[in-house]
Design an enzyme around this catalytic site. Structure first.
Site, PDB file in Angstrom:
ATOM      1  CB  SER A 278      -0.922   0.098   1.175  1.00 28.13           C
ATOM      2  OG  SER A 278      -1.957   0.923   1.294  1.00 28.13           O
ATOM      3  CG  ASP A 470      -5.831  -3.355  -4.267  1.00 25.35           C
ATOM      4  OD1 ASP A 470      -6.952  -2.814  -3.658  1.00 25.35           O
ATOM      5  OD2 ASP A 470      -4.806  -2.720  -4.208  1.00 25.35           O
ATOM      6  CG  HIS A 529      -4.804  -3.221  -0.484  1.00 28.53           C
ATOM      7  ND1 HIS A 529      -4.249  -2.421  -1.350  1.00 28.53           N
ATOM      8  CD2 HIS A 529      -4.344  -2.510   0.710  1.00 28.53           C
ATOM      9  CE1 HIS A 529      -3.659  -1.360  -0.891  1.00 28.53           C
ATOM     10  NE2 HIS A 529      -3.454  -1.372   0.381  1.00 28.53           N
TER      11      HIS A 529
END
EC number: 3.4.16.5
Length: 554
Positions: A278, A470, A529
């Site tokens: 991320s 994601d 994710h």
């Protein structure tokens, strides 16, 4: 990458409402600025006592689009939002403990000199360490039952700036004397890496009844792993001050690793790798560059791994529309008209990001983040679909779509857990959205940290991996920026063919991989994710193969 549900300025319009952006923004801002107006105070300290109107006028150097966007923002902000200056992130209440097994003083390490091959003396490790200390507690594995291996927890202290970073180390389950060491970083910005520990890749998870459940696919099966809560005021970390940009956090991480490996030289000789996901797509290039900049170091950095990261916004934001509109391998989430609106918004978004890249100014970078997040993330969020996994709805709005995050927070807020780890703060929260907004309003969000990657590739291998379900940091954008990166090996990397990824002796592939020189990209199937959470066995497979050097340049 975490998006605050309480501020539409980060693109987080309420998923429960389909109202227009402006109506939502007015509603959200009116509700939240009274209790958290510090979250949107002027971004530069020199303007801390001004209003939006006055500091806008002071920056005639902004381009017309940035100025126009500041005008739009001003219309949405309540007049009393800037009545008085306040800190972005509120200091955490903390009480210093004295029961530490080891205290490593940076000033003492700084005094150590060694003789080089040329006969000249030089410091054993470089960098400014005088103000840093490392406190270490031996964690009794039987008290928490998270794992049976040797564990350490503690704080890196920057005494001059009142910063205290919490870490938790787990030794390898296999061969700790020879297995590599991995530093794991979650993103946010402002989210605890203990999320990665208990939700993704650590030795255990936490169930609904707050019981510890062993993870057979933990990343410390064949590597020792350090989980670090950074920047300050995240997770168990704390400070009376704030860190509001990625570069500032890099100095802290270098100091922590240097002092940790000084205290535990038995781990310093092993290969060391930095991994994260991320917003760690921002962190890792900076942290790796900081480490590599020191010729004299005790950190044996061998590679970095970035999972579903945000690294090159200019390239990546172009791929929100395709991912949301059915071109990323999953059904469309948005309507045709919403997809057209995103197409129409792209030129302005890219123009704003380019201006941020060129100027580096907060006054250019903040408008870019606000406009682009609202145009490309906001419409998706309003559908109620999980931004971290396009395959389903958000199951828990109060815990970033995952109820398990709430269970983890409840577990880590238990007094016996905090005592066992030597925690000094009064409580734990998985994500600190004051930090999230702080980074946004310091212009950090849209910075071009991908420009550091070519320099890293000259020294060590880089892996970009991405779960293909994601949305927020999707695989299309990650593949695109890795192919757009300007570096000497670009042509060879782009010509490299995608090959199947599969478990040993398994017929079914779990992803694709392409590699050339020191650069590797992986697409991981049926993962959102948080790849290690969705594909635990497969993620451990590619981790072990990566740490073993399978795709490294020979």
């Amino acid at each position: 990458m975490r998006i605050s549900a309480s501020t539409v300025l980060l693109g987080a319009a309420s998923a429960a409402s389909a109202a227009s952006f402006q109506n939502q923004a007015q509603h959200v801002l009116a509700d939240n600025f009274h209790k958290a107006h510090d979250a949107v105070k002027p971004v530069a300290d020199s303007f801390a006592h001004t209003t939006l109107e006055s500091f806008e006028e002071a920056f005639n150097g902004m381009n017309s689009q940035a100025k126009a966007l500041w005008d739009e923002i001003k219309l949405l902000v309540p007049e009393n939002a800037f009545d008085k200056p306040t800190w972005f992130s509120k200091p955490k209440a903390a009480k210093r403990r004295k029961d530490w097994d080891h205290v490593v003083k940076g000033a003492d390490v700084q005094k150590l000199w060694v003789k080089g091959a040329d006969g000249e003396k030089h410091r054993e490790v470089g960098g400014q360490l005088d103000n840093f200390n490392l406190r270490v507690k031996s964690v009794d594995p039987s008290k928490l039952g998270v794992d049976k291996v040797k564990q350490y927890s503690g704080y890196l202290d920057d005494e001059e700036n009142d910063k205290h970073l919490f870490y938790w180390f787990f030794e390898s389950r296999n061969d700790p004397k020879n297995d590599p060491v991995v530093l794991w970083l979650n993103g946010g910005p402002g989210c605890s890496s203990l999320t990665g520990l208990f939700l993704e890749l650590g030795p255990s998870s936490i169930d609904k009844k707050l019981r510890v459940v062993s993870n057979e696919y933990a990343w410390n099966n064949n590597a020792s792993v350090i989980f670090l809560d950074q920047p300050v005021n995240v997770g168990y970390s704390y400070s009376g001050n704030a860190v509001s940009n990625t570069v500032a956090a890099g100095k802290d991480v270098y100091a922590l690793l240097t002092l940790f490996f000084h205290q535990f030289p038995e781990y310093a000789k092993q290969d060391f790798h930095i991994a994260g996901e991320s917003y760690a797509g921002h962190y890792i290039p900076v942290f790796a560059s900081e480490i590599l900049s020191h010729k004299d170091r005790n950190i044996n950095l061998k590679s970095v791994l970035i999972g579903n990261g945000l690294t090159d916004p200019l390239t990546q934001y172009e791929h929100y529309r395709p991912m949301a509109c059915g071109e990323g391998g999953y059904p469309a989430v948005l309507s045709e008209s919403e997809c057209r609106s995103m197409d129409n918004a792209l030129p302005r978004c890219q123009s704003l990001i380019r201006n941020c890249y060129e100027s580096g100014s907060v006054w250019s970078c903040v408008p870019a983040a606000i406009y682009c997040n609202n145009q490309f993330i906001g419409p998706y969020q309003r559908t109620g679909q999980n931004v971290y996994d396009i395959r389903g709805k958000c199951e828990d709005d109060s815990n970033l779509c995952y109820s398990a995050l709430g269970w983890i927070s409840d577990y880590l807020n238990q007094k016996d857990v905090m005592d066992a780890l030597g925690v000094e703060v009064e409580g734990y929260e998985s994500c600190n959205f004051d930090i999230n907004r702080n980074f946004l309003f310091q212009g950090d969000w849209m910075q071009p940290f991908h420009r550091l990657v070519p320099g890293i590739l000259k020294e060590i291998p880089v892996l970009i991996y991405a779960g293909d379900a994601d949305f927020i940091c999707n695989w299309l954008g990650n593949k695109a920026w890795s192919e757009a990166l300007e570096w000497p090996g670009k042509n060879g990397f782009n010509k490299a063919e995608l090959e199947d990824l599969s478990l040993p002796k398994a017929d079914k592939e779990y992803g694709k991989v392409k590699s050339s020189g020191n650069f590797t990209f992986m697409q991981i199937y049926q993962a959102g994710h948080m790849v290690p959470m969705d594909q635990p066995e497969n993620s451990l497979d590619f981790l072990n193969r990566w740490l073993g050097g399978e795709w490294f340049e020979q």
